[in-house]
Design an enzyme around this catalytic site. Structure first.
Site, PDB file in Angstrom:
ATOM      1  N   MET A 322     -21.286 -25.457  17.403  1.00 14.76           N
ATOM      2  CA  MET A 322     -19.889 -25.339  17.221  1.00 14.76           C
ATOM      3  C   MET A 322     -19.073 -24.671  18.422  1.00 14.76           C
ATOM      4  SD  MET A 322     -19.349 -26.899  14.520  1.00 14.76           S
ATOM      5  CE  MET A 322     -17.539 -26.701  14.313  1.00 14.76           C
ATOM      6  N   GLU A 400     -21.734 -17.472  10.131  1.00 16.53           N
ATOM      7  CA  GLU A 400     -20.820 -17.278   9.071  1.00 16.53           C
ATOM      8  C   GLU A 400     -21.415 -15.726   8.120  1.00 16.53           C
ATOM      9  OE1 GLU A 400     -18.223 -19.702   7.513  1.00 16.53           O
ATOM     10  OE2 GLU A 400     -18.252 -19.020   9.442  1.00 16.53           O
ATOM     11  N   HIS A 448     -10.319 -24.235  12.178  1.00 16.37           N
ATOM     12  CA  HIS A 448     -11.493 -24.775  11.372  1.00 16.37           C
ATOM     13  C   HIS A 448     -11.537 -26.191  12.375  1.00 16.37           C
ATOM     14  CE1 HIS A 448     -13.526 -27.033   7.708  1.00 16.37           C
ATOM     15  NE2 HIS A 448     -14.405 -26.251   8.813  1.00 16.37           N
TER      16      HIS A 448
END
Length: 709
Positions: A322, A400, A448
Site C-alpha cells: 500500500m 493494521e 483509505h
C-alpha cells in the site's frame, strides 16, 4: 454560436463558438444555430464549399447530457435527436462540399459532424481525441454514427469504436480511416480551403449514396460479418448480463441499419436511441458516471473558505504494497516523495515497486526512458523521520496494528511542519481512535486507498470526530493532485466502502452455510453484474483477511459483539481447514499450478445442500439488496452522502453502473418495493435485512434519493 464568414473565393467558414458554455456542446440552441448556418450556406449561390471548424480549444465535445436527462418519452427523444441527424444528412447530400477542419477534440456528436462532411482534416496534436464514446454512458451515437462509421471503415473496424467507446489521437484515427489527413495545426484552415478549391466539387457524393456501393469488408449478411455478429451477440450477453442495453442496441443498429439504405438506417438508429434515452440504465449511468463523478472530481463538497493547498512533497510511512503504491501515484503526479520504513532495504523494496511499474510502461511504449528516470528520481527512501520536516502531508501505511500506528504517528508528528496534515491509510480501524494518539487531532484524517493503489481510482477521505474542515479540504486537494476520485466519509467501523461492500461476500457465506448450492451463489453473483462472483472474490483478497477483520472486531466490541451468520464459515475455513484463499492455493476454490480455479468439492460435504434451492433471482436479490441496504444505513447514520455512496460503490467495488450505484439501485427498484421486499427477506432470513426508519419513511412518502433523471 456559429460564426458565419465567406471569402472572395466563395469558401464559407462555419465556426463553432458556444460562448455561454465551458466548451462547445450540442444542445437545442447550438443545434438550431448550426442547422440555420448549414442551410444558409447551402442556399447561398456564392458559396462553393464550406469549412466546419471551431474557435475554441475543442472542436465539439459532444452532446449536452442535460437535454437527454429530461427525456421521458420516445417522442421527446425523437424531437431532441432527430433534427440534428437530419441536419447532417442535409449537409451530406447538399451538392456542396463540406470539410471538417478538426482543431481539437471531437467526441460523440462532434465526430458525427465530421463523419457527415465530405473530408476530414485534423491538426497534428496528440492531445486531440476522436471517438464516439456514448456507450460508456448507456447511449449510442444518434446522428449517424452507427451508420456512417461502418460504411466508411467497415463493420469489423467500426464496432470497437461503437461498442467500447474507443477514443484515439489523430495519427491512429488516420490509420483507421476516421480522418483523411493529419496536418500541422498552423496549416489546418489553409489545407481545408485548398482541398475545397481543388477537389471539393468532385467529392460531393458520399460512397454510400453512389450506385453500386459495397461495404468495406462485407455487408452484415455476408459470411464473415454474419459469423462475427453471432459471436459478438453471445459475448455481449455474457459480459453485460442483460443489464446494459446500449451495446445490444448499437449492435442492432449496425446489423439492421447496414442492410438497408442509409436513410432507413438513420431511422433505425433514432428508434434505438429513443429506447436507450428513456431507459433506467441510461439515466443511472448519466447521473452517476457523469454528474456525480464530475462533482466528486471537482471537489464540490470542499469547504470554499479554505485556501487550496498546492502539494510539492509527500511523506509515506511504510513501504509495503500500500505504501509503495501511494508513493508511486504521488510521484506519477510529479510530487516529491519521502518513502520511509524501518530499514533501508525495506524502503528500497518499496521504491523498486515503482521501478517495475514504470519499466512496464516503458516496455509498452507508453513512457519514455527519460520520463521514467525523472519520475523514479522523485522518490527518496529513508529510515530517518527528520526527512519529513518539509512534507505538506504524511500518509501512514503501516500494519493494521494500533500500537504500531500510534508509534509512527508520534514519531512523524515530532518531525513534521506545524501546518502539515497527517493521514492514516487504515482500512478497518476508526480514525477517531487513532487520532487520540496524535498531538494535533484536528490535522489527523483518514485516507483509505484501495488495492492496488495504482489501478483503483477511489480514495475515501475519512473525517474523525476532531478532524477540522481545513484538514478535510487539504486532504481533498491532495487526492485531486494525484488524480484520484475522493468521497468524504464520516468515521465509523469499516468506513463506508468496506462496510457496504462487505455485505456481498458475507451474504454469500451465509447462504453457503444455509445449504445453498455454491454454483448457484456464484452464477447469481455473475448475473447480478458484479465484477467477480462472491466466493471467488473472497479467495482473491483472502479468506484470512476477512477472518482477521472478524477477530479484530470481536476484540474491539468485547462482550457487546454479536455473532453474525458468516462468522462460523470464516472460522471453519481458516482455523479448522487452513483454506486461506488464492494465495494459499486453496480457499472456496481449488487452484491448479496453471491458475485454473474450480469450486472446492468439499464445500458440498461441509455445507450439505438444502432440500429446496432458491431461484437465481432470489439469490441475486439477497446479494444485491444487502449492499444497498447497508448503504442506506450509512446514509441514515450520516456516514456518507447519497452522491458519494453511489460514486464509492462504482469505483470502490464495481457495483454495476447500469444500476447507478448502491443507493440509485433503491430508486431503480422503487423505495416502496425495496422496503416491502426487504421486509420479506427479514422475516425469512433475519434482522440483517431490517430497513432503517429513514428509508421506510421516505418510501411511505413516495420519495426518492435522487430526483428523476
Amino acid at each position: 454560436m456559429i460564426d458565419y464568414t465567406i471569402d472572395a473565393d466563395g469558401i464559407c467558414t462555419l465556426t463553432w463558438n458556444v460562448a455561454d458554455r465551458p466548451m462547445n456542446v450540442l444542445n437545442l440552441a447550438s443545434i438550431a444555430a448550426f442547422d440555420a448556418a448549414v442551410n444558409r450556406a447551402i442556399a447561398d449561390t456564392a458559396v462553393k464549399g464550406v469549412i466546419v471548424t471551431s474557435s475554441r480549444p475543442e472542436f465539439v465535445a459532444g452532446g449536452d447530457l442535460d437535454l437527454i436527462r429530461r427525456i421521458r418519452t420516445a417522442e421527446e427523444s425523437m424531437a431532441s435527436s432527430g433534427p440534428f441527424s437530419r441536419t447532417l444528412r442535409t449537409l451530406e447530400t447538399s451538392g456542396k462540399p463540406f470539410v471538417a477542419a478538426i482543431n481539437g477534440t471531437a467526441l460523440g456528436g462532434g465526430l458525427e459532424i465530421c463523419l457527415a462532411c465530405h473530408r476530414r482534416i485534423v491538426a497534428d496534436d496528440a492531445k486531440i481525441q476522436l471517438g464516439v464514446p456514448e456507450v460508456t454512458l448507456g447511449l449510442l451515437p444518434a446522428a449517424g454514427g452507427t451508420q456512417r462509421l461502418p460504411r466508411m471503415i467497415g463493420i469489423k473496424a467500426a464496432l470497437p469504436y461503437l461498442l467500447e467507446g474507443r477514443k484515439v489521437a489523430p495519427r491512429k484515427a488516420l490509420e483507421d480511416g476516421l480522418v483523411d489527413e493529419v496536418v500541422p495545426a498552423a496549416d489546418l484552415l489553409a489545407r481545408a480551403r485548398a482541398w475545397l478549391l481543388a477537389e471539393g466539387a468532385r467529392a460531393i457524393v458520399k460512397p454510400w449514396d453512389a450506385k453500386g456501393f459495397k461495404f468495406p469488408g462485407g455487408a452484415p449478411q455476408t459470411p464473415g460479418p454474419t459469423q462475427m455478429f453471432f459471436g459478438m451477440a453471445g459475448a455481449l450477453l455474457g459480459k453485460t448480463q442483460g443489464l446494459y442495453p446500449a451495446p445490444e442496441a448499437i449492435l442492432a443498429c449496425v446489423y439492421d441499419g447496414c442492410q438497408v439504405d442509409i436513410d432507413a438506417g438513420l431511422k433505425i438508429e433514432q428508434r434505438q436511441f429513443a429506447r436507450l434515452a428513456t431507459s433506467a440504465a441510461t439515466k443511472n449511468m448519466i447521473r452517476t458516471l457523469f454528474y456525480s463523478m464530475g462533482e466528486a472530481n471537482r471537489l464540490a463538497g470542499r469547504a470554499r473558505d479554505v485556501p487550496r493547498r498546492e502539494y510539492k512533497r509527500v511523506g509515506v510511512l511504510g513501504a509495503g504494497m500500500m505504501g509503495a503504491g501511494v508513493a508511486y501515484v504521488s510521484a506519477q503526479a510529479g510530487l516529491q516523495v519521502v518513502l520511509l520504513d524501518t530499514t533501508a532495504e525495506a524502503a528500497a523494496r518499496g521504491k523498486d515497486y515503482s521501478a517495475k511499474l514504470l519499466d512496464a510502461q516503458v516496455a509498452k511504449g507508453r513512457l519514455t526512458a527519460d520520463r521514467r528516470e525523472r519520475t523514479l528520481g522523485l522518490i527518496e527512501t529513508t529510515t530517518d523521520y527528520a526527512a519529513l520536516a518539509d512534507c505538506q502531508i504524511v500518509i501512514e501505511a503501516v500494519f493494521e496494528d494500533r500500537a504500531v500506528k500510534a508509534d509512527v504517528t508520534r514519531r512523524a508528528e515530532a518531525a513534521m511542519a506545524p501546518d502539515a496534515v497527517f493521514a492514516s491509510n487504515t482500512s478497518t480501524l476508526p480514525i477517531t481512535g487513532l487520532a487520540r494518539e496524535s498531538s494535533r487531532p484536528a490535522q489527523f484524517v483518514g485516507l483509505h486507498f484501495f488495492s492496488p493503489v495504482e489501478k483503483m481510482p477511489l480514495v475515501e477521505v475519512i473525517r474523525g470526530e476532531a478532524t477540522s474542515e481545513a484538514t478535510i479540504a487539504h486532504a481533498l486537494d491532495y487526492v485531486k493532485a494525484i488524480r484520484k476520485t475522493p468521497i468524504v466519509v464520516n468515521d465509523c467501523p469499516a468506513f463506508y466502502a468496506n462496510r457496504a461492500f462487505g455485505m456481498f461476500p458475507y451474504e454469500a457465506m451465509t447462504m453457503l452455510a444455509e445449504g445453498v448450492n455454491p454454483h448457484l451463489i456464484e452464477n447469481a453473483g455473475r448475473m447480478a453484474g458484479m465484477p467477480m462472483p462472491p466466493l471467488a472474490l473472497i479467495d482473491e483478497f483472502s479468506v484470512e483477511l476477512l477472518y482477521k477483520a472478524l477477530r479484530q472486531r470481536r476484540i474491539d466490541d468485547g462482550a457487546a459483539y454479536r455473532e453474525q451468520p458468516q462468522d462460523e464459515v470464516l472460522v471453519t475455513m481458516v482455523e479448522k481447514l487452513g483454506r486461506l484463499g488464492r494465495k494459499a492455493g486453496q480457499g472456496f476454490y481449488d487452484y491448479s499450478p496453471e491458475g485454473k480455479r474450480t469450486l472446492w468439492p468439499g464445500l458440498g460435504e461441509l455445507y450439505p445442500r438444502a432440500g429446496e434451492q432458491p431461484t437465481v433471482d432470489d439469490v441475486r436479490r439477497r446479494l444485491m439488496y444487502s449492499q444497498s441496504l447497508e448503504a442506506a444505513r450509512c446514509l441514515a447514520e450520516g456516514v456518507v452522502s447519497a452522491r458519494d455512496a453511489d460514486v464509492g460503490s462504482l469505483l470502490g467495488w464495481g457495483f454495476p453502473a447500469a444500476l447507478g450505484g448502491a443507493i440509485s439501485y433503491i430508486d431503480t427498484v422503487g423505495a416502496a418495493t425495496f422496503v416491502a421486499e426487504c421486509d420479506q427477506l427479514a422475516r425469512r432470513h433475519g434482522e440483517r435485512f431490517e430497513v432503517p426508519q429513514a428509508l421506510r419513511d421516505m418510501a411511505a412518502r413516495g420519495e426518492r434519493y435522487f430526483a428523476e433523471g
